[in-house]
Design a protein around this motif. Structure first.
Motif, mmCIF file in Angstrom:
data_model
loop_
_atom_site.group_PDB
_atom_site.id
_atom_site.type_symbol
_atom_site.label_atom_id
_atom_site.label_comp_id
_atom_site.label_asym_id
_atom_site.label_seq_id
_atom_site.Cartn_x
_atom_site.Cartn_y
_atom_site.Cartn_z
ATOM 1 N N MET A 1 0.723 -1.052 0.042
ATOM 2 C CA MET A 1 -0.014 -0.063 0.104
ATOM 3 C C MET A 1 0.917 1.237 0.003
ATOM 4 S SD MET A 1 -2.824 -1.883 0.397
ATOM 5 C CE MET A 1 -3.119 -3.308 0.825
ATOM 6 N N SER A 2 0.759 1.791 -1.143
ATOM 7 C CA SER A 2 1.418 3.055 -1.214
ATOM 8 C C SER A 2 1.575 4.154 -0.311
ATOM 9 C CB SER A 2 1.628 3.427 -2.793
ATOM 10 O OG SER A 2 0.213 4.026 -2.834
ATOM 11 N N GLN A 3 0.451 4.451 0.478
ATOM 12 C CA GLN A 3 0.444 5.513 1.412
ATOM 13 C C GLN A 3 1.223 5.133 2.452
ATOM 14 O OE1 GLN A 3 -2.142 2.809 1.528
ATOM 15 N NE2 GLN A 3 -2.884 3.024 3.648
ATOM 16 N N PHE A 4 2.274 4.093 2.812
ATOM 17 C CA PHE A 4 3.079 4.151 3.713
ATOM 18 C C PHE A 4 4.128 4.315 3.212
ATOM 19 C CE2 PHE A 4 -0.090 0.952 5.650
ATOM 20 C CZ PHE A 4 -0.407 1.834 6.596
ATOM 21 N N ARG A 5 4.658 4.414 1.651
ATOM 22 C CA ARG A 5 5.897 4.151 1.109
ATOM 23 C C ARG A 5 6.675 5.561 1.156
ATOM 24 N NH1 ARG A 5 5.144 2.426 -4.538
ATOM 25 N NH2 ARG A 5 4.166 0.553 -3.469
ATOM 26 N N SER A 6 7.902 5.665 1.174
ATOM 27 C CA SER A 6 8.468 6.902 1.432
ATOM 28 C C SER A 6 8.506 7.318 0.040
ATOM 29 C CB SER A 6 9.771 6.730 1.909
ATOM 30 O OG SER A 6 10.583 6.281 0.830
ATOM 31 N N PHE A 14 20.299 -3.207 -3.290
ATOM 32 C CA PHE A 14 19.347 -3.367 -4.585
ATOM 33 C C PHE A 14 17.895 -3.080 -4.343
ATOM 34 C CE2 PHE A 14 16.743 -6.281 -7.267
ATOM 35 C CZ PHE A 14 17.351 -6.016 -8.386
ATOM 36 N N ALA A 15 17.466 -2.270 -5.299
ATOM 37 C CA ALA A 15 16.148 -1.824 -4.972
ATOM 38 C C ALA A 15 15.201 -2.245 -6.146
ATOM 39 C CB ALA A 15 16.031 -0.099 -4.881
ATOM 40 N N ASN A 16 14.350 -2.927 -5.995
ATOM 41 C CA ASN A 16 13.300 -3.364 -6.763
ATOM 42 C C ASN A 16 11.922 -3.127 -5.964
ATOM 43 O OD1 ASN A 16 12.997 -5.521 -5.354
ATOM 44 N ND2 ASN A 16 13.649 -6.964 -7.050
ATOM 45 N N ILE A 17 10.865 -3.092 -6.712
ATOM 46 C CA ILE A 17 9.571 -2.831 -6.009
ATOM 47 C C ILE A 17 9.522 -3.756 -4.743
ATOM 48 C CG2 ILE A 17 8.068 -4.190 -7.486
ATOM 49 C CD1 ILE A 17 7.193 -0.948 -5.645
ATOM 50 N N ARG A 18 9.663 -5.359 -4.628
ATOM 51 C CA ARG A 18 9.619 -6.182 -3.691
ATOM 52 C C ARG A 18 10.146 -5.625 -2.642
ATOM 53 N NH1 ARG A 18 10.577 -9.270 -7.924
ATOM 54 N NH2 ARG A 18 9.030 -9.405 -9.312
ATOM 55 N N ASN A 19 11.584 -5.291 -2.717
ATOM 56 C CA ASN A 19 12.507 -4.841 -1.779
ATOM 57 C C ASN A 19 11.970 -3.560 -1.082
ATOM 58 O OD1 ASN A 19 13.992 -6.753 -2.344
ATOM 59 N ND2 ASN A 19 16.074 -5.728 -2.219
ATOM 60 N N HIS A 23 10.699 -3.223 2.778
ATOM 61 C CA HIS A 23 11.481 -2.118 3.773
ATOM 62 C C HIS A 23 10.291 -1.220 4.381
ATOM 63 C CE1 HIS A 23 14.136 0.603 5.500
ATOM 64 N NE2 HIS A 23 13.439 1.864 4.574
ATOM 65 N N THR A 24 8.919 -0.940 3.485
ATOM 66 C CA THR A 24 7.933 -0.143 3.799
ATOM 67 C C THR A 24 7.286 -0.989 5.052
ATOM 68 O OG1 THR A 24 7.891 0.690 1.845
ATOM 69 C CG2 THR A 24 6.030 1.107 3.161
ATOM 70 N N LYS A 25 6.954 -2.342 4.788
ATOM 71 C CA LYS A 25 6.392 -2.930 5.864
ATOM 72 C C LYS A 25 7.207 -3.254 6.981
ATOM 73 C CE LYS A 25 4.177 -6.164 2.456
ATOM 74 N NZ LYS A 25 4.180 -7.498 1.994
ATOM 75 N N ARG A 26 8.502 -3.413 7.166
ATOM 76 C CA ARG A 26 9.315 -3.273 8.099
ATOM 77 C C ARG A 26 9.150 -1.883 8.931
ATOM 78 N NH1 ARG A 26 13.533 -7.119 8.133
ATOM 79 N NH2 ARG A 26 13.121 -8.384 6.364
ATOM 80 N N LYS A 27 9.162 -0.656 8.208
ATOM 81 C CA LYS A 27 9.052 0.531 9.175
ATOM 82 C C LYS A 27 7.682 0.530 9.625
ATOM 83 C CE LYS A 27 10.472 3.179 5.573
ATOM 84 N NZ LYS A 27 10.648 4.357 4.951
ATOM 85 N N VAL A 28 6.817 0.290 9.096
ATOM 86 C CA VAL A 28 5.308 0.204 9.535
ATOM 87 C C VAL A 28 5.192 -0.436 10.795
ATOM 88 C CG1 VAL A 28 2.874 -0.184 9.186
ATOM 89 C CG2 VAL A 28 4.272 0.938 7.133
ATOM 90 N N PHE A 29 5.807 -1.753 10.607
ATOM 91 C CA PHE A 29 5.834 -2.722 11.737
ATOM 92 C C PHE A 29 6.346 -2.151 12.940
ATOM 93 C CE2 PHE A 29 8.326 -5.768 14.069
ATOM 94 C CZ PHE A 29 7.060 -6.567 14.626
ATOM 95 N N LEU A 58 -11.033 -6.895 18.421
ATOM 96 C CA LEU A 58 -11.733 -6.186 17.200
ATOM 97 C C LEU A 58 -10.646 -5.155 16.649
ATOM 98 C CD1 LEU A 58 -15.305 -5.609 17.863
ATOM 99 C CD2 LEU A 58 -14.124 -6.848 16.044
ATOM 100 N N GLN A 59 -10.142 -4.279 17.774
ATOM 101 C CA GLN A 59 -9.154 -3.220 17.360
ATOM 102 C C GLN A 59 -7.831 -3.763 16.755
ATOM 103 O OE1 GLN A 59 -8.904 -0.526 20.475
ATOM 104 N NE2 GLN A 59 -7.336 0.680 19.484
ATOM 105 N N LEU A 60 -7.412 -4.990 17.287
ATOM 106 C CA LEU A 60 -6.150 -5.495 16.478
ATOM 107 C C LEU A 60 -6.320 -6.087 15.304
ATOM 108 C CD1 LEU A 60 -3.262 -6.340 17.388
ATOM 109 C CD2 LEU A 60 -3.950 -8.543 18.209
ATOM 110 N N ALA A 61 -7.450 -6.636 15.285
ATOM 111 C CA ALA A 61 -8.053 -7.157 13.761
ATOM 112 C C ALA A 61 -8.038 -6.130 12.800
ATOM 113 C CB ALA A 61 -9.256 -8.237 13.956
ATOM 114 N N GLN A 62 -8.397 -5.209 13.147
ATOM 115 C CA GLN A 62 -8.494 -4.168 12.217
ATOM 116 C C GLN A 62 -7.710 -3.287 11.759
ATOM 117 O OE1 GLN A 62 -11.965 -1.959 14.209
ATOM 118 N NE2 GLN A 62 -13.341 -3.216 13.204
ATOM 119 N N MET A 63 -6.473 -3.610 12.596
ATOM 120 C CA MET A 63 -5.106 -2.786 12.034
ATOM 121 C C MET A 63 -4.686 -3.032 10.855
ATOM 122 S SD MET A 63 -2.937 -2.576 15.613
ATOM 123 C CE MET A 63 -1.583 -1.493 14.979
ATOM 124 N N HIS A 64 -3.791 -2.415 10.116
ATOM 125 C CA HIS A 64 -3.568 -2.662 8.729
ATOM 126 C C HIS A 64 -2.697 -3.817 8.609
ATOM 127 C CE1 HIS A 64 -1.855 -1.829 4.723
ATOM 128 N NE2 HIS A 64 -3.075 -1.076 4.515
#
Lengths: 113, 106
Positions: A1-6, A14-19, A23-29, A58-64
């Motif tokens: 989800m691009s709203q988190f991406r820098s 090495f940077a491709n979209i998967r990397n 990285h975005t997921k790691r920062k959000v986590f 419920l709140q935990l289940a609704q987190m991104h």
């Protein structure tokens, strides 16, 4: 989800979209980890009222989904591969072999006996 | 020799005070295990090496020096040539009224 991406590229390997996505997921986590742990604590605490615990569930289940640790996958920093990663070196097995034979990895030596 | 339960509980209480754990003789599920877990977020987020040494960062670090960016210079030169030939991209439209996209040509 691009709203988190820098907005600018912020990884130096090495940077491709998967990397970049990983990285975005790691920062959000990392940003949401305390909140998740607090909710998990409320859920597991049987001395709290049932209503509070259900609300926390419920709140935990609704987190991104990006705030979840299971979304994170180790990827090769040299070639972006997602499988066969040696997590100590953060590299795929072929990149690891190439870099080890080239002497780029301190302390790694080809076995021979 | 059997030790009375109250003595054992006293010992447990002291143990909890010393090791900073929760005194919970009934072994209720209190979720303290989760509070004891270390936060791993920072270590996880450091997996990919950061991007360093970009021109933008250098300019921020050394505002007194002029840092040349060859790519930027090239682009500016190209834009100047294009502008002199009248081939530069049009100015960005800021309002709907400025934008001709929705006005009918007739």
């Amino acid at each position: 989800m691009s709203q988190f991406r820098s907005k600018v590229l912020d990884i130096g390997c090495f940077a491709n979209i998967r990397n970049i996505r990983d990285h975005t997921k790691r920062k959000v986590f990392a940003a949401n980890e305390p909140e998740r742990q607090a909710l998990r604590y409320i859920i597991r605490n049987t001395t709290l009222p049932q209503r509070v615990r259900a609300q926390a569930q419920l709140q935990l289940a609704q987190m991104h989904c990006y705030t979840r640790f299971t979304q994170i996958k180790n990827r090769c920093i040299m070639g972006g591969k997602g499988r066969g990663i040696l997590s100590d070196f953060r590299m795929g097995r072929y990149q690891f072999r190439m870099n080890a034979l080239a002497g780029n990895l301190p302390g790694v030596k080809k076995a021979s006996w | 020799m059997a030790v009375p339960r109250s003595r054992v509980l006293d010992l447990l209480k002291v143990q909890c005070r010393i090791f900073n754990t929760t005194y919970n003789p009934q072994a209720l599920r209190m979720g303290t295990r989760i509070l004891h877990e270390r936060l791993k977020g920072d270590a996880v987020a450091e997996y990919y090496p950061p991007r360093i040494g970009t021109i933008k960062q250098l300019r921020l670090l050394y505002p007194d020096y002029e840092v040349r960016d060859e790519k930027e210079d090239e682009w500016l030169e190209h834009m100047q040539i294009a502008r002199s030939r009248g081939k530069a991209p049009p100015k960005k439209k800021r309002t709907a009224a400025e934008s001709k996209k929705f006005t009918k040509k007739r």
